[in-house]
Design an enzyme around this catalytic site. Sequence first.
Site, short mmCIF file in Angstrom:
data_model
loop_
_atom_site.label_atom_id
_atom_site.label_comp_id
_atom_site.label_asym_id
_atom_site.label_seq_id
_atom_site.Cartn_x
_atom_site.Cartn_y
_atom_site.Cartn_z
CD GLU A 268 -1.63 -0.57 3.32
OE1 GLU A 268 -2.51 -0.90 3.30
OE2 GLU A 268 -0.81 0.19 5.05
CB CYS A 337 2.68 36.04 9.05
SG CYS A 337 3.06 37.29 8.04
CE1 TYR A 365 0.98 10.73 3.39
CE2 TYR A 365 2.65 10.40 1.98
CZ TYR A 365 2.09 10.12 2.72
OH TYR A 365 1.59 8.23 1.93
C1 LIG Z 1 0.57 6.59 5.03
C2 LIG Z 1 0.44 5.06 4.70
C3 LIG Z 1 0.81 4.05 4.15
C4 LIG Z 1 2.04 4.77 2.74
O1 LIG Z 1 2.78 5.65 3.46
P1 LIG Z 1 4.12 5.99 2.05
O2 LIG Z 1 5.53 6.00 2.93
O3 LIG Z 1 3.40 6.88 1.22
O4 LIG Z 1 4.47 4.83 1.23
C5 LIG Z 1 0.29 2.80 4.12
N1 LIG Z 1 0.05 2.19 4.85
C6 LIG Z 1 -0.15 3.26 5.73
C7 LIG Z 1 -1.56 2.00 6.57
C8 LIG Z 1 -0.60 4.45 5.80
O5 LIG Z 1 -1.04 4.80 6.90
#
Ligand SMILES: *Cc1c(COP(=O)(O)O)cnc(C)c1O
Length: 408
Positions: A268, A337, A365
């Site tokens: 993921e 600011c 992000y």
């Molecule tokens: C944020 C997140 C990711 C992704 O992380 P990356 O560093 O952007 O690949 C994957 N799994 C979970 C559960 C997350 O919260």
Amino acid sequence: MSNFDNNPVVQGIDLIALAAQFGTPLYVYDGSVIRRQVQTLRDVFSGTDLRIKFACKANTNLAILRLMRELGVGLDVVSLQEFKLAEMAGFTAGEVTYTPSGADFAEIAEAIEAGLTLNADSIPLLRWFGERFGSSKPCMIRLKPNVAAGGNAKIMTAHAESKFGISVLLMDEILEVVRQYDIKITGLHQHTGSDIKDAEPFLQVAEVVFNAAANFPDLEVIDLGGGFKVSYRPDDAVTDMQLLGRKISDRFNEFCQSYGRKLNLWVEPGKFLVSECGTLLVKTTVVKEDPAKTFAHVDSGLNHLIRPMMYGSYHHILNLSNPAGDLKLYNVVGYICETDNFAEDRMLNEIRPGDVLAFKNAGAYGFSMSSNYNSRFRPAEVLIDGGVARLVRRRETLEDLVATQTGF
Ligand SMILES: *Cc1c(COP(=O)(O)O)cnc(C)c1O
């Protein structure tokens, strides 16, 4: 051509012209980069039954979500609202996993009723799930493997002190709850952190998950999380994705043999899929030659790209308007600011007022962490795909800023 070359053209479209057309600050996404990254993951994990679940908190623009869906990529959402956005982009609940962190149980109930598979991150939640749903719905468990890995302490999520997941040290308690309510655990999950360059940390946590798997006979999925590193600097050591994919795949397939069944391997990624596709275009407002530093102020700030101030992260900066200018030392700062450095002591081609600067690696992000601090509007977003630039989010207006305010 590298992602860090001073190249003002994306798929035949001139970024300076785009900045003039849509104004700055402007987030620009290159769809071809997303396609490439998805393909890379599929190639390197081709020996497994891979499912990619885009961690969509990295970028929830509906056009990006739609593109993911078109590419056959599923989603990992962390809130019910992200799932609502996913639905708007055409996703069905079956294509989405729900990994909340300490969310209200009422929200979680709504998500499960909507058909999402819960990835449970605490024992109280698991118990609540059992009482409420028993074996009638599938459930995944987010394990905390107690492994410290990731780019820096703020983006590690699997070390012993991390708030995320259920510690593997509590396995007896997990099993007690699972048995008491006959919960059908269909997946084990872990997410180690972000900016992980090598296969080793993934293999290390995978072992912990594989060991735990023997306790759960109904598994369909092992989810090894995201966190694959991309380059942020021209001289960054890049991940050997071929090697990483092969090492993880080989070990995963071995595990499946000992488990007795072929399981799906899920990953993921957020950053890996979208970081490099994005550029934040800003305009230089004023160049201040202070005795201590030369400050290049731009028409953006930590309200639009908070990563440098929040994580100390590096974003490569290019002066698109003056690519052959003499190199000089700058602090590139925002208009908020509040101290909002984008870069300190950075050698850049001479910056003049009005110059368009490009902040690289802004696809993950970036916008999704933006705010209206200082009552500034958030940027517009453009997706370039198939050689066409499309406005996929308009710039905000004063009406947007006050839309939720009442009683004044
Ligand atoms: C944020 C997140 C990711 C992704 O992380 P990356 O560093 O952007 O690949 C994957 N799994 C979970 C559960 C997350 O919260």
